[in-house]
Design a protein around this motif. Sequence first.
Motif, PDB file in Angstrom:
ATOM      1  N   ALA A  36       0.906  -1.341   0.012  1.00  0.00           N
ATOM      2  CA  ALA A  36      -0.239  -0.146   0.014  1.00  0.00           C
ATOM      3  C   ALA A  36       0.937   1.285  -0.063  1.00  0.00           C
ATOM      4  N   TRP A  37       1.958   1.321   0.704  1.00  0.00           N
ATOM      5  CA  TRP A  37       2.827   2.525   0.987  1.00  0.00           C
ATOM      6  C   TRP A  37       3.416   2.659  -0.473  1.00  0.00           C
ATOM      7  N   ILE A  38       4.004   1.590  -1.172  1.00  0.00           N
ATOM      8  CA  ILE A  38       4.959   1.847  -2.165  1.00  0.00           C
ATOM      9  C   ILE A  38       3.895   2.242  -3.391  1.00  0.00           C
ATOM     10  N   ARG A  41       2.589   5.707  -2.766  1.00  0.00           N
ATOM     11  CA  ARG A  41       3.648   6.928  -2.699  1.00  0.00           C
ATOM     12  C   ARG A  41       4.539   6.980  -3.912  1.00  0.00           C
ATOM     13  N   THR A  42       4.334   5.696  -4.784  1.00  0.00           N
ATOM     14  CA  THR A  42       5.280   5.850  -6.046  1.00  0.00           C
ATOM     15  C   THR A  42       4.557   5.420  -7.311  1.00  0.00           C
ATOM     16  N   GLY A  43       3.432   4.571  -7.225  1.00  0.00           N
ATOM     17  CA  GLY A  43       2.864   3.989  -8.298  1.00  0.00           C
ATOM     18  C   GLY A  43       3.702   2.715  -8.638  1.00  0.00           C
ATOM     19  N   CYS A 160      15.297   0.862  -1.666  1.00  0.00           N
ATOM     20  CA  CYS A 160      15.312  -0.401  -2.493  1.00  0.00           C
ATOM     21  C   CYS A 160      13.951  -0.504  -3.114  1.00  0.00           C
ATOM     22  N   VAL A 161      12.872   0.005  -2.672  1.00  0.00           N
ATOM     23  CA  VAL A 161      11.423  -0.205  -3.310  1.00  0.00           C
ATOM     24  C   VAL A 161      11.376   0.567  -4.589  1.00  0.00           C
ATOM     25  N   LEU A 162      12.300   1.421  -5.064  1.00  0.00           N
ATOM     26  CA  LEU A 162      12.158   2.211  -6.194  1.00  0.00           C
ATOM     27  C   LEU A 162      12.564   1.654  -7.459  1.00  0.00           C
ATOM     28  N   PHE A 163      13.825   0.978  -7.300  1.00  0.00           N
ATOM     29  CA  PHE A 163      14.627   0.790  -8.516  1.00  0.00           C
ATOM     30  C   PHE A 163      14.514  -0.489  -9.053  1.00  0.00           C
ATOM     31  N   ASN A 201      22.402   6.438  -2.611  1.00  0.00           N
ATOM     32  CA  ASN A 201      21.858   7.338  -1.336  1.00  0.00           C
ATOM     33  C   ASN A 201      20.959   8.316  -2.059  1.00  0.00           C
ATOM     34  N   MET A 202      20.023   8.929  -1.276  1.00  0.00           N
ATOM     35  CA  MET A 202      18.899   9.834  -1.975  1.00  0.00           C
ATOM     36  C   MET A 202      18.353  10.339  -0.798  1.00  0.00           C
ATOM     37  N   ASN A 203      18.444  11.992  -0.881  1.00  0.00           N
ATOM     38  CA  ASN A 203      17.461  12.446   0.070  1.00  0.00           C
ATOM     39  C   ASN A 203      16.062  12.662  -0.865  1.00  0.00           C
ATOM     40  N   ARG A 206      13.995  16.009  -1.536  1.00  0.00           N
ATOM     41  CA  ARG A 206      14.559  17.161  -2.318  1.00  0.00           C
ATOM     42  C   ARG A 206      14.664  16.778  -3.739  1.00  0.00           C
ATOM     43  N   VAL A 207      14.893  15.668  -3.968  1.00  0.00           N
ATOM     44  CA  VAL A 207      14.933  15.186  -5.423  1.00  0.00           C
ATOM     45  C   VAL A 207      13.678  15.131  -6.056  1.00  0.00           C
ATOM     46  N   TYR A 208      12.770  15.145  -5.304  1.00  0.00           N
ATOM     47  CA  TYR A 208      11.560  15.073  -5.576  1.00  0.00           C
ATOM     48  C   TYR A 208      10.828  16.469  -6.060  1.00  0.00           C
ATOM     49  N   PHE A 210      13.025  18.958  -6.789  1.00  0.00           N
ATOM     50  CA  PHE A 210      13.821  19.256  -8.095  1.00  0.00           C
ATOM     51  C   PHE A 210      13.135  18.586  -9.189  1.00  0.00           C
ATOM     52  N   ALA A 211      12.843  17.488  -9.317  1.00  0.00           N
ATOM     53  CA  ALA A 211      12.211  16.696 -10.593  1.00  0.00           C
ATOM     54  C   ALA A 211      10.733  17.563 -10.841  1.00  0.00           C
ATOM     55  N   SER A 212      10.030  17.724  -9.812  1.00  0.00           N
ATOM     56  CA  SER A 212       8.639  18.215 -10.275  1.00  0.00           C
ATOM     57  C   SER A 212       8.887  19.612 -10.890  1.00  0.00           C
ATOM     58  N   GLN A 240      10.823   7.654 -15.520  1.00  0.00           N
ATOM     59  CA  GLN A 240       9.742   6.982 -14.640  1.00  0.00           C
ATOM     60  C   GLN A 240      10.448   6.805 -13.133  1.00  0.00           C
ATOM     61  N   ALA A 241      10.332   7.793 -12.384  1.00  0.00           N
ATOM     62  CA  ALA A 241      10.805   7.770 -10.907  1.00  0.00           C
ATOM     63  C   ALA A 241       9.602   7.690 -10.096  1.00  0.00           C
ATOM     64  N   ASN A 242       8.715   8.263 -10.239  1.00  0.00           N
ATOM     65  CA  ASN A 242       7.752   8.484  -9.354  1.00  0.00           C
ATOM     66  C   ASN A 242       6.234   8.968  -9.953  1.00  0.00           C
ATOM     67  N   MET A 243       5.199   8.006  -9.763  1.00  0.00           N
ATOM     68  CA  MET A 243       4.150   8.446 -10.579  1.00  0.00           C
ATOM     69  C   MET A 243       3.220   9.905 -10.008  1.00  0.00           C
ATOM     70  N   ARG A 244       3.684  10.202  -8.704  1.00  0.00           N
ATOM     71  CA  ARG A 244       3.292  11.547  -8.235  1.00  0.00           C
ATOM     72  C   ARG A 244       3.920  12.703  -8.909  1.00  0.00           C
ATOM     73  N   ILE A 245       5.422  12.446  -9.368  1.00  0.00           N
ATOM     74  CA  ILE A 245       6.012  13.675  -9.893  1.00  0.00           C
ATOM     75  C   ILE A 245       5.329  13.640 -11.429  1.00  0.00           C
ATOM     76  N   ILE A 246       5.092  12.583 -11.966  1.00  0.00           N
ATOM     77  CA  ILE A 246       4.530  12.708 -13.290  1.00  0.00           C
ATOM     78  C   ILE A 246       3.113  13.703 -13.229  1.00  0.00           C
ATOM     79  N   GLY A 298      13.765  13.976 -18.752  1.00  0.00           N
ATOM     80  CA  GLY A 298      14.462  13.076 -17.812  1.00  0.00           C
ATOM     81  C   GLY A 298      15.234  13.993 -16.820  1.00  0.00           C
ATOM     82  N   PHE A 299      15.603  13.489 -15.544  1.00  0.00           N
ATOM     83  CA  PHE A 299      16.189  14.375 -14.521  1.00  0.00           C
ATOM     84  C   PHE A 299      16.785  13.431 -13.505  1.00  0.00           C
ATOM     85  N   GLY A 300      17.746  13.769 -13.021  1.00  0.00           N
ATOM     86  CA  GLY A 300      18.524  13.005 -11.905  1.00  0.00           C
ATOM     87  C   GLY A 300      19.658  13.278 -11.340  1.00  0.00           C
TER      88      GLY A 300
END
Length: 312
Positions: A36-38, A41-43, A160-163, A201-203, A206-208, A210-212, A240-246, A298-300
């Motif tokens: 449910a969280w993944i 929060r990410t799609g 680890c849930v993201l990649f 390693n990711m904050n 903050r990346v979210y 920047f990406a948005s 494709q990093a996060n559905m909410r960013i899209i 793209g962004f990263g």
Amino acid sequence: MGLHKGHFRIISSGHYTPEHILSNRDLEKIVDTSDAWITSRTGIRERRIANGENTSDLALHAAQKALDKAAYDKSKIDLIIAATFTPELRSPGVAARVQAKLGLDKPGLLAFDVNAACTGFIFALNIAERLLKGGSYRSALVIGAEVISKVTDYRDRNTCVLFGDGAGALILEKDSKKEVFFNVSSRSDEDLILYVDQYINMNGPRVYQFASRVIESSIRELLQFGHFDMTGVHKIIPHQANMRIIESAAKALGVPLESFFVNIQKYGNTSAASIPIALDEMLEEETPLSGEKVLLVGFGAGLSYGACALTF
Ligand code: UT7
């Protein structure tokens, strides 16, 4: 370089993802997380994980699919660029390994890697365009390939849930009639909000942010520079990093979410591979495009960003 107009024709595309699926439910057994969280929060619902295959194997499969789809004579290729931050060797790079595996030994052929994290594929396309324009090269194989599972800490639920792992490839040819527009840039990241040493390693927040911001601004700048608007754009293919960013990018641009091609639910974030995988899947689903534009964005890490308008 920033904003510029160039030319090339897209001949073919291909993608490959490893067979093994790691689902959100599987991850629930490894770290303190939940489907449910993944999902909310990410799609992301699942991702592919390489098992015994390395980055150049995935890259080769994607390249071979692109070659086969167009029955393309591989001996025409004189440029191979692979975008990756997960090569299996420090040297030679993934592009050189693909060259060897394809058995290409043409004098003057250039094969090299680009490491610009999740923006890598767009940077690689940009470099390919400049080299094709320069006149010495006529046919380019541009690949995005990653085995991110080998730099993922499966004890860290923040990452680890993201990649996931995968590869995509495009074959391009010099063609002065097909326009392509680029908006590419690197920004300094003094705080290293996203970096890879042994592991990613990711904050995230903050990346979210920047990406948005950067999806909207880079696309708006590109449209203004190229003197076209969204009516001529068939689809936007975002990293494709996060559905909410899209979703927030769609809102900021004032376009329906359906303008974006999304496959994050199946593969998660495959970094430099995400855009070419999504582009190939979109092309497989659509009736052949003729004259329409497709936007890539793209962004990263870097930080870096890039938007590109391809003409089909
Ligand atoms: O491709 C490179 C570019 N990368 C990106 O674009 C990624 C951008 N960032 C993101 O997509 C999001 O920031 C994440 C998906 C990484 C995180 O989502 P978020 O909504 O920003 O969550 P958060 O980091 O603010 O964490 C919220 C809560 C925290 O708990 P507390 O401190 O509020 O109690 C986290 O510990 O969620 C917790 N959390 C998790 N919970 C369950 C973080 N990861 C997980 C998880 N499962 N996997």
